[in-house]
Design a protein around this motif. Structure first.
Motif, PDB file in Angstrom:
ATOM      1  N   LEU A   4       8.423  -1.694  -5.877  1.00 48.29           N
ATOM      2  CA  LEU A   4       7.334  -0.927  -5.273  1.00 48.29           C
ATOM      3  C   LEU A   4       6.106  -0.955  -6.166  1.00 48.29           C
ATOM      4  N   HIS A   7       4.323  -4.289  -5.957  1.00 50.13           N
ATOM      5  CA  HIS A   7       3.770  -4.627  -4.646  1.00 50.13           C
ATOM      6  C   HIS A   7       2.787  -3.583  -4.118  1.00 50.13           C
ATOM      7  N   GLN A   8       2.265  -2.789  -5.012  1.00 40.39           N
ATOM      8  CA  GLN A   8       1.209  -1.845  -4.650  1.00 40.39           C
ATOM      9  C   GLN A   8      -0.084  -2.615  -4.392  1.00 40.39           C
ATOM     10  N   TRP A  14       0.110   1.415  -0.365  1.00 41.62           N
ATOM     11  CA  TRP A  14       1.193   0.482  -0.024  1.00 41.62           C
ATOM     12  C   TRP A  14       1.072   0.174   1.457  1.00 41.62           C
ATOM     13  N   MET A  57       3.453   4.833   4.491  1.00 36.65           N
ATOM     14  CA  MET A  57       4.093   3.943   3.533  1.00 36.65           C
ATOM     15  C   MET A  57       3.723   4.322   2.103  1.00 36.65           C
ATOM     16  N   THR A  58       2.464   4.661   1.887  1.00 34.51           N
ATOM     17  CA  THR A  58       2.032   5.083   0.554  1.00 34.51           C
ATOM     18  C   THR A  58       2.750   6.358   0.150  1.00 34.51           C
ATOM     19  N   ALA A  61       6.413   5.614  -0.734  1.00 29.27           N
ATOM     20  CA  ALA A  61       6.505   4.959  -2.039  1.00 29.27           C
ATOM     21  C   ALA A  61       6.280   5.961  -3.166  1.00 29.27           C
ATOM     22  N   SER A 311      14.339  -5.006  -3.686  1.00 28.69           N
ATOM     23  CA  SER A 311      13.929  -4.475  -2.381  1.00 28.69           C
ATOM     24  C   SER A 311      15.042  -4.657  -1.362  1.00 28.69           C
ATOM     25  N   SER A 322       8.758  -2.643   7.869  1.00 32.29           N
ATOM     26  CA  SER A 322       8.109  -2.929   6.600  1.00 32.29           C
ATOM     27  C   SER A 322       9.107  -2.863   5.455  1.00 32.29           C
ATOM     28  N   VAL A 324       8.349  -2.185   2.475  1.00 35.12           N
ATOM     29  CA  VAL A 324       8.003  -0.993   1.695  1.00 35.12           C
ATOM     30  C   VAL A 324       8.806   0.205   2.205  1.00 35.12           C
TER      31      VAL A 324
END
Length: 338
Positions: A4, A7-8, A14, A57-58, A61, A311, A322, A324
């Motif tokens: 995570l 992949h920000q 995210w 998603m943000t 995360a 992941s 997703s 994420v």
């Protein structure tokens, strides 16, 4: 959590898009730590329901990172949390306090803000959290629940469960709000539960209050109880102080045992998330039974090569498209037992 962090997005968010979904997603010539610099958000991020791309998603995360011990003050991924919080706060409407036009996203983002404040008090994040909580209260429907838009004519338990979590998190962070709203939300949960949650209720929870229809534990139809929402109802009742020996929780745990996590037949991180928390809180054999199964499923199927290491592939996942989403919820499931 490392996946995570790597992949920000450059802006601190995210993405909810599909660009990382394939096991061989392009990664060449993109430096670690700025992986997505040359890639654009998927146009599918914008939902017709008014979702702000990346808000949920943000938030997911950030909640996963904070659950792993990384917050605004400490932790290896502290800077990632700070950048994510800054992006999230920038999405907030300064007048209404909403973090997204979609109530799903607003509730989940409110949880992230309140948890951040609870773990490491910060004046700016605290102000945003208080505004978000005020918006939660202002947006409640007449029936005591929530749905996709503020003050909806009706509510559903899928959205409402996130709001009840948000208000509980706010309470733990010592953020003041009208607690009668929380109480009304609990009544809405009862209305969406088989036999109103009393007597011989199975504990099964419907998507919306729908009378006393047939109980089909394996059905996700809105006309029948939903396993994920049954577990969500368990979690809400547990953190409201209901004892784990109460029949409605025991029956819910038994229904959950009838649907163990299965990667090949029914990959459903949404259900696994709620079931993991619910069964963990039940303790005893219920906790041990579920822990062994969700742990084995997640560890066996976690990606183990290339930049996707750590992941979970969202291919054929029931709700989230997703990586994420699956990775954040997978991490949260494992953190419950950490």
């Amino acid at each position: 959590l490392r996946w995570l962090a790597l992949h920000q997005e450059p802006d601190g968010s995210w993405t909810g898009g599909e660009k990382w979904n394939l096991e061989d997603a392009p990664f060449d010539n993109l430096p670690m730590g700025n992986i997505s610099a040359n890639l654009k958000n998927s146009p599918k991020d914008k939902a017709a329901s008014g979702a702000q791309p990346g808000v949920a998603m943000t938030a997911f995360a950030l909640i996963a990172q904070m659950g792993g011990g990384h917050n605004l003050r400490r932790g290896e991924y502290r800077t990632h949390v700070i950048r994510g919080m800054e992006w999230l706060i920038a999405q907030q409407n300064p007048v209404t306090g909403y973090l997204s036009a979609n109530m799903y996203e607003h509730a989940i983002a409110t949880i992230a803000l309140c948890e951040a404040v609870g773990r490491s008090p910060d004046e700016r994040v605290g102000m945003a959290a208080r505004k978000a909580v005020d918006a939660c209260v202002a947006g409640v429907a007449k029936d005591g629940g929530w749905r996709y838009q503020p003050n909806s004519k009706d509510s559903d338990m899928s959205v409402s469960s996130w709001f009840l979590q948000a208000l509980k998190t706010a309470k733990l962070a010592n953020i003041r709000f009208d607690h009668s709203v929380f109480s009304r939300g609990l009544l809405f949960l009862d209305q969406a539960t088989d036999n109103a949650g009393i007597g011989e209720s199975s504990g099964a929870v419907f998507y919306q209050p729908t009378g006393y229809g047939p109980i089909e534990a394996t059905s996700d139809s809105k006309a029948n109880p939903c396993p994920a929402l049954t577990c969500a109802g368990m979690v809400v009742r547990q953190f409201n102080g209901m004892g784990v020996k109460q029949p409605i929780l025991v029956r819910g745990a038994e229904m959950t045992q009838a649907l163990p996590p299965d990667w090949d037949k029914k990959k459903d991180f949404y259900y696994w998330y709620y079931a993991t928390f619910a069964m963990h809180n039940m303790g005893g054999e219920y906790r041990l039974w579920w822990t062994r199964r969700i742990r084995d499923v997640l560890l066996e199927h976690q990606s183990k090569r290339g930049h996707q290491t750590g992941s979970w592939n969202p291919k054929e996942e029931k709700w989230g498209k997703s990586r994420v989403y699956t990775t954040a919820l997978g991490a949260l499931c494992l953190e419950v037992h950490d």
